[in-house]
Design an enzyme around this catalytic site. Structure first.
Site, PDB file in Angstrom:
ATOM      1  N   GLY A  11      22.954  41.311 -41.217  1.00 62.95           N
ATOM      2  CA  GLY A  11      23.517  40.958 -39.969  1.00 62.95           C
ATOM      3  C   GLY A  11      23.630  39.517 -40.125  1.00 62.95           C
ATOM      4  O   GLY A  11      23.099  38.686 -40.846  1.00 62.95           O
ATOM      5  N   GLN A  12      24.861  38.993 -39.358  1.00 57.37           N
ATOM      6  CA  GLN A  12      25.205  37.472 -39.300  1.00 57.37           C
ATOM      7  C   GLN A  12      24.018  36.691 -39.078  1.00 57.37           C
ATOM      8  O   GLN A  12      23.919  35.488 -39.621  1.00 57.37           O
ATOM      9  CB  GLN A  12      26.453  37.280 -38.816  1.00 57.37           C
ATOM     10  N   VAL A  13      23.412  37.149 -38.111  1.00 53.78           N
ATOM     11  CA  VAL A  13      22.111  36.330 -37.386  1.00 53.78           C
ATOM     12  C   VAL A  13      20.912  36.178 -38.395  1.00 53.78           C
ATOM     13  O   VAL A  13      20.575  34.977 -38.674  1.00 53.78           O
ATOM     14  CB  VAL A  13      21.623  36.671 -36.033  1.00 53.78           C
ATOM     15  N   ASP A  70      13.747  51.694 -41.060  1.00 56.99           N
ATOM     16  CA  ASP A  70      14.527  52.567 -39.953  1.00 56.99           C
ATOM     17  C   ASP A  70      14.076  52.332 -38.761  1.00 56.99           C
ATOM     18  O   ASP A  70      12.778  52.750 -38.259  1.00 56.99           O
ATOM     19  CB  ASP A  70      14.490  53.947 -40.372  1.00 56.99           C
ATOM     20  N   ALA A 130      20.103  45.027 -34.458  1.00 61.11           N
ATOM     21  CA  ALA A 130      20.659  45.850 -33.186  1.00 61.11           C
ATOM     22  C   ALA A 130      21.539  46.789 -33.518  1.00 61.11           C
ATOM     23  O   ALA A 130      22.367  46.821 -34.383  1.00 61.11           O
ATOM     24  CB  ALA A 130      20.941  44.818 -32.109  1.00 61.11           C
ATOM     25  N   THR A 138      25.093  47.078 -32.641  1.00 61.59           N
ATOM     26  CA  THR A 138      25.882  46.318 -31.813  1.00 61.59           C
ATOM     27  C   THR A 138      27.694  46.811 -31.796  1.00 61.59           C
ATOM     28  O   THR A 138      28.213  46.201 -31.325  1.00 61.59           O
ATOM     29  CB  THR A 138      26.003  44.747 -32.768  1.00 61.59           C
ATOM     30  N   TYR A 177      16.670  38.872 -30.032  1.00 56.83           N
ATOM     31  CA  TYR A 177      18.021  38.462 -29.505  1.00 56.83           C
ATOM     32  C   TYR A 177      18.644  39.683 -28.521  1.00 56.83           C
ATOM     33  O   TYR A 177      18.610  40.762 -28.973  1.00 56.83           O
ATOM     34  CB  TYR A 177      18.971  37.993 -30.398  1.00 56.83           C
ATOM     35  N   THR A 186      21.893  39.943 -25.041  1.00 55.19           N
ATOM     36  CA  THR A 186      23.014  39.750 -24.944  1.00 55.19           C
ATOM     37  C   THR A 186      23.514  39.490 -23.536  1.00 55.19           C
ATOM     38  O   THR A 186      23.117  39.930 -22.536  1.00 55.19           O
ATOM     39  CB  THR A 186      23.795  40.972 -25.415  1.00 55.19           C
ATOM     40  N   TYR A 188      25.807  49.959 -24.365  1.00 54.09           N
ATOM     41  CA  TYR A 188      25.245  48.976 -25.217  1.00 54.09           C
ATOM     42  C   TYR A 188      24.622  47.936 -24.397  1.00 54.09           C
ATOM     43  O   TYR A 188      23.247  47.661 -24.541  1.00 54.09           O
ATOM     44  CB  TYR A 188      26.556  48.031 -25.918  1.00 54.09           C
TER      45      TYR A 188
END
Length: 293
Positions: free
Chosen positions: A14-16, A39, A63, A65, A102, A104, A128
């Site tokens: 993931g980017q984070v 998992d 997450a 996402t 994190y 959202t 989501y």
């Protein structure tokens, strides 16, 4: 908490997580568990991994996402976004360590005319957002030391995100129509990682603020159209081709999941409690793009 930390981070590609690895590596040992090693839909495996590694801090950056996909696979979204965070919170509490998680802007319906504060009522529009809210509630129900950091419109120079998609499409197409009535703050993954490091350092120094839910996005606001324009300006400045942009309402671009029209989050509480503030979104975008070359 002094000395080198042992930090367990979920989510690998993931980017984070990528940004966290760069930012936190000097703080100690990072145990980064991707899907192959952990998992998150498997509760027993979560408990087993945490107990095997016995970290000083858990950061849940993984997450489900895929916002539109979540509408057709709610069980998968809830397993990863709702049940797993609660289990991580239980394990963190048992070890007497903090959990950073994190969340959202999608926990809100976007109908408020002003930026949302942490005290505002949640009302997610889709699966989501519902699954992410359930994750927040599961963590809060466990209690212990935790930070739930709600962010929005995350992008970076890696992975799949609006920035990289726009950089490609703006150079390929002559004309593009972009949603102009959804407002928020594009937030660079690097900003999230920098802020997370600052929070960890304050905790390490024995000067934490209150634990709980906080908003963490870049400062300022724009629309997806405005974000695309800013990306286009950087392309043009570099002498590259850029499509002509046209703003459209979200209603002209239907998606399986409804998105909040107002995704603006008020981040002043994080500054007051933890002395951590965020850059303006345009400045962060400039920094992200500077690192691409």
């Amino acid at each position: 908490m002094s000395g080198a930390l042992k930090i367990l981070i979920t989510g690998q590609h993931g980017q984070v997580t990528q940004a966290l690895q760069q930012q936190l590596q000097s703080l100690g040992e990072l145990i980064v568990l991707g899907r192959d090693q952990l998992d998150l839909a498997n509760v027993d495996q979560i408990r087993q991994k945490v107990r095997a590694h016995r970290p000083n801090l858990i950061i849940n950056a993984a997450a489900h996402t895929a916002v539109d996909q979540a509408e057709s696979e709610p069980d998968a979204a809830f397993a990863i976004n709702a049940i797993a965070p609660g289990v991580l919170a239980e394990e963190a509490k048992a070890l007497g360590i903090p959990l950073i998680h994190y969340s959202t802007d999608y926990v809100f319906d976007g109908s408020k005319p002003a930026p949302y504060t942490e005290a505002d009522a949640t009302n997610p529009l889709g699966v989501y957002g519902q699954s992410k809210l359930a994750g927040e509630q599961a963590i809060a129900a466990v209690g212990g030391e935790y930070l739930v950091l709600r962010t929005s419109w995350v992008y970076s120079a890696t992975g799949k995100n609006f920035l990289l998609t726009m950089q490609r499409l703006l150079q390929e197409k002559p004309h593009m129509r972009i949603v102009a009535d959804q407002i928020g703050a594009p937030t660079w993954a690097g900003t999230i990682a920098n802020s997370t490091r600052a929070l960890v350092e304050r905790w390490q120094a024995g000067q934490p603020g209150d634990w709980g839910v906080y908003h963490l996005t870049a400062q300022g606001e724009t629309s997806w159209f405005g974000f695309a324009q800013a990306i286009g300006e950087h392309l043009q400045a570099a002498g590259k081709a850029c499509a002509e942009l046209e703003g459209i309402p979200a209603s002209a671009y239907p998606t399986p999941a409804r998105r909040p029209l107002n995704s603006r989050l008020d981040c002043s509480r994080l500054q007051q409690q933890w002395q951590v503030s965020q850059p303006q979104w345009r400045d962060a975008l400039r920094e992200c793009l500077a690192g691409q070359h």
